[in-house]
Design an enzyme around this catalytic site. Sequence first.
Site, PDB file in Angstrom:
ATOM      1  N   LYS A  33       0.858  -1.194   0.000  1.00 12.71           N
ATOM      2  CA  LYS A  33       0.000   0.000   0.000  1.00 12.71           C
ATOM      3  C   LYS A  33       0.886   1.233   0.000  1.00 12.71           C
ATOM      4  O   LYS A  33       1.688   1.443   0.910  1.00 12.71           O
ATOM      5  CB  LYS A  33      -0.882   0.015   1.250  1.00 12.71           C
TER       6      LYS A  33
ATOM      7  N   LYS B 165       1.988 -10.301   9.153  1.00 15.25           N
ATOM      8  CA  LYS B 165       1.384  -9.392   8.178  1.00 15.25           C
ATOM      9  C   LYS B 165       1.499  -9.988   6.772  1.00 15.25           C
ATOM     10  O   LYS B 165       0.549  -9.973   5.990  1.00 15.25           O
ATOM     11  CB  LYS B 165       2.032  -8.003   8.227  1.00 15.25           C
TER      12      LYS B 165
ATOM     13  N   GLU C  21      -7.260  -6.697  -0.226  1.00 13.82           N
ATOM     14  CA  GLU C  21      -8.163  -6.369   0.881  1.00 13.82           C
ATOM     15  C   GLU C  21      -9.637  -6.583   0.537  1.00 13.82           C
ATOM     16  O   GLU C  21     -10.495  -5.738   0.775  1.00 13.82           O
ATOM     17  CB  GLU C  21      -7.930  -4.924   1.352  1.00 13.82           C
TER      18      GLU C  21
ATOM     19  N   ASN D  71      -7.017  -4.128   9.951  1.00  9.35           N
ATOM     20  CA  ASN D  71      -7.627  -2.831  10.276  1.00  9.35           C
ATOM     21  C   ASN D  71      -8.080  -2.729  11.725  1.00  9.35           C
ATOM     22  O   ASN D  71      -8.617  -1.696  12.127  1.00  9.35           O
ATOM     23  CB  ASN D  71      -8.830  -2.571   9.363  1.00  9.35           C
TER      24      ASN D  71
ATOM     25  N   HIS E  51      -7.981   0.503  13.633  1.00 13.25           N
ATOM     26  CA  HIS E  51      -7.662   1.577  12.682  1.00 13.25           C
ATOM     27  C   HIS E  51      -8.853   2.439  12.289  1.00 13.25           C
ATOM     28  O   HIS E  51      -8.663   3.569  11.845  1.00 13.25           O
ATOM     29  CB  HIS E  51      -7.014   0.995  11.423  1.00 13.25           C
TER      30      HIS E  51
ATOM     31  N   HIS F 131       1.181   7.903  15.050  1.00 15.43           N
ATOM     32  CA  HIS F 131       0.280   6.937  14.409  1.00 15.43           C
ATOM     33  C   HIS F 131      -0.074   5.783  15.360  1.00 15.43           C
ATOM     34  O   HIS F 131      -1.246   5.477  15.588  1.00 15.43           O
ATOM     35  CB  HIS F 131       0.940   6.388  13.133  1.00 15.43           C
TER      36      HIS F 131
HETATM   37  P1  NAD Z   1       7.502   8.704  10.100  1.00 16.93           P
HETATM   38  O1  NAD Z   1       7.877   8.190   8.786  1.00 16.93           O
HETATM   39  O2  NAD Z   1       6.930  10.073  10.184  1.00 16.93           O
HETATM   40  O3  NAD Z   1       8.763   8.608  11.074  1.00 16.93           O
HETATM   41  C1  NAD Z   1       8.672   9.049  12.393  1.00 16.93           C
HETATM   42  C2  NAD Z   1       9.796   9.992  12.774  1.00 16.93           C
HETATM   43  O4  NAD Z   1      10.976   9.247  13.002  1.00 16.93           O
HETATM   44  C3  NAD Z   1      10.150  11.016  11.706  1.00 16.93           C
HETATM   45  O5  NAD Z   1      10.441  12.244  12.341  1.00 16.93           O
HETATM   46  C4  NAD Z   1      11.413  10.450  11.094  1.00 16.93           C
HETATM   47  O6  NAD Z   1      12.225  11.442  10.536  1.00 16.93           O
HETATM   48  C5  NAD Z   1      12.074   9.826  12.284  1.00 16.93           C
HETATM   49  N1  NAD Z   1      12.992   8.722  12.014  1.00 16.93           N
HETATM   50  C6  NAD Z   1      12.828   7.731  11.113  1.00 16.93           C
HETATM   51  N2  NAD Z   1      13.796   6.806  11.275  1.00 16.93           N
HETATM   52  C7  NAD Z   1      14.589   7.242  12.280  1.00 16.93           C
HETATM   53  C8  NAD Z   1      15.737   6.691  12.925  1.00 16.93           C
HETATM   54  N3  NAD Z   1      16.202   5.486  12.595  1.00 16.93           N
HETATM   55  N4  NAD Z   1      16.302   7.413  13.917  1.00 16.93           N
HETATM   56  C9  NAD Z   1      15.776   8.595  14.311  1.00 16.93           C
HETATM   57  N5  NAD Z   1      14.686   9.145  13.764  1.00 16.93           N
HETATM   58  C10 NAD Z   1      14.094   8.473  12.766  1.00 16.93           C
HETATM   59  O7  NAD Z   1       6.416   7.784  10.824  1.00 16.93           O
HETATM   60  P2  NAD Z   1       6.178   6.208  10.908  1.00 16.93           P
HETATM   61  O8  NAD Z   1       5.548   5.993  12.205  1.00 16.93           O
HETATM   62  O9  NAD Z   1       7.376   5.432  10.518  1.00 16.93           O
HETATM   63  O10 NAD Z   1       5.111   5.963   9.747  1.00 16.93           O
HETATM   64  C11 NAD Z   1       3.815   6.521   9.780  1.00 16.93           C
HETATM   65  C12 NAD Z   1       3.230   6.486   8.397  1.00 16.93           C
HETATM   66  O11 NAD Z   1       3.178   5.140   7.940  1.00 16.93           O
HETATM   67  C13 NAD Z   1       1.817   7.023   8.332  1.00 16.93           C
HETATM   68  O12 NAD Z   1       1.748   7.897   7.242  1.00 16.93           O
HETATM   69  C14 NAD Z   1       0.977   5.793   8.089  1.00 16.93           C
HETATM   70  O13 NAD Z   1      -0.187   6.085   7.347  1.00 16.93           O
HETATM   71  C15 NAD Z   1       1.927   4.938   7.313  1.00 16.93           C
HETATM   72  N6  NAD Z   1       1.599   3.506   7.353  1.00 16.93           N
HETATM   73  C16 NAD Z   1       1.530   2.838   6.186  1.00 16.93           C
HETATM   74  C17 NAD Z   1       1.227   1.482   6.167  1.00 16.93           C
HETATM   75  C18 NAD Z   1       1.190   0.723   4.868  1.00 16.93           C
HETATM   76  O14 NAD Z   1       0.775  -0.433   4.865  1.00 16.93           O
HETATM   77  N7  NAD Z   1       1.594   1.323   3.792  1.00 16.93           N
HETATM   78  C19 NAD Z   1       0.996   0.813   7.370  1.00 16.93           C
HETATM   79  C20 NAD Z   1       1.091   1.521   8.564  1.00 16.93           C
HETATM   80  C21 NAD Z   1       1.401   2.882   8.538  1.00 16.93           C
END
Ligand code: NAD
Length: 360
Positions: free
Chosen positions: A138, A217, A227, A235, A238, A259
């Site tokens: 996705k 997953k 899906e 979900n 979610h 998130h």
């Molecule tokens: P993010 O990508 O915003 O990362 C979180 C923070 O951590 C950011 O500030 C980033 O710069 C920082 N960061 C990343 N790696 C780091 C590291 N190793 N060391 C220090 N800082 C680091 O957030 P997230 O929680 O990774 O992802 C959330 C997003 O993922 C949402 O947009 C959500 O919709 C999406 N998502 C997608 C799926 C899918 O199946 N495609 C599933 C779940 C979530």
Amino acid sequence: MQEIKSQGYSVFVGDVLEQLQTFLENHTTQYSKFFILVDENTHKHCLPQVLHDVHHLVDAEIIEIESGEVNKCIDVVSQVWMTLSDAEADRKALFVNLGGGVIGDMGGFIASTYKRGIDFLNIPTTLLSQVDASVGGKLGIDLNGLKNQIGVFNFPQGVFVHTTFLNSLPFSQIRSGWAEVLKHALIRDKQQWNNLKSADLHKVDWNKEIAWSVGIKNEIVLEDPREKGVRKLLNFGHTIGHAIETLSIEHIGLKDLLHGEAIGAGMIAELYLSNMLAGLSKAEMDEVVEALVKLYEPVALREEFFDSYVQLMGNDKKNEGGLINFTLLKSIGEGVINYTADKAQIIEALKYFNSVVKNA
Ligand code: NAD
């Protein structure tokens, strides 16, 4: 190092940069140029290690965007498309996503649409992206404050989960990603829930638990890639969680909610619906709610926005025919799909949520 085979590509978990180097060596004639998408944090904390260990990427062009969900939007996509175009990236370019779920979702979307699609790899660097966002195809961006409204299903050439990158991740981000690990246990594996429910997040064996979580997953996604059925299990938490997250993006009452924290909150409210509609016992509901409240310390939602939450759930793609569609738990370890709840039931669940968490 563990290899989990997915839809035409593998997810490698562990100390995997050597594996990435080998992958690129094996495909060296296939690619004309490499691009690496980073944000300021992964530029600082992860890119140096990648460039040090993966010689093929030394000359890659680095594209940096600003971190944060608000940047998972068409303006940033457009800027990156322009950068690729200015750099004369052709259809044989390889696009590497080095970052969390924002980079992975958006970078995958950019790669999948630039010149009708170029190859891409994911190097997920947050726990959330390692256990969840990097698997399942996705990809996309938010629109007008609504999550993941524009996107495609598409797959990377490979996913390289280098667990050492978690060392620089703030604890709040670890806790956020952990929500998806717990969710995987709750929908599929009671024994694993028992193992994880009171885990000390400073002492987790990441290689083991991430590989387990990706495995769950992946198993579900392989059964139902688009899906239509069983994938909806993922979900759980979610439907309400996304609404809470979306309102937080719009800065109504809840600032800076991550998130996984939103999903943790969503799971609490949906556990109540599980008890009301899907036969989850009160004892199991209480057990999971207690663990989630302790871990996520959520704050109460403002009642004046309850209608907005329900309205947002109606906008969500899971909505079918007026009622809101939910994935719930029948018991710990057994998720069930295609339950519906009406507005009154959802508001009751939100009120329950407020009764078990602390006041804002
Ligand atoms: P993010 O990508 O915003 O990362 C979180 C923070 O951590 C950011 O500030 C980033 O710069 C920082 N960061 C990343 N790696 C780091 C590291 N190793 N060391 C220090 N800082 C680091 O957030 P997230 O929680 O990774 O992802 C959330 C997003 O993922 C949402 O947009 C959500 O919709 C999406 N998502 C997608 C799926 C899918 O199946 N495609 C599933 C779940 C979530």
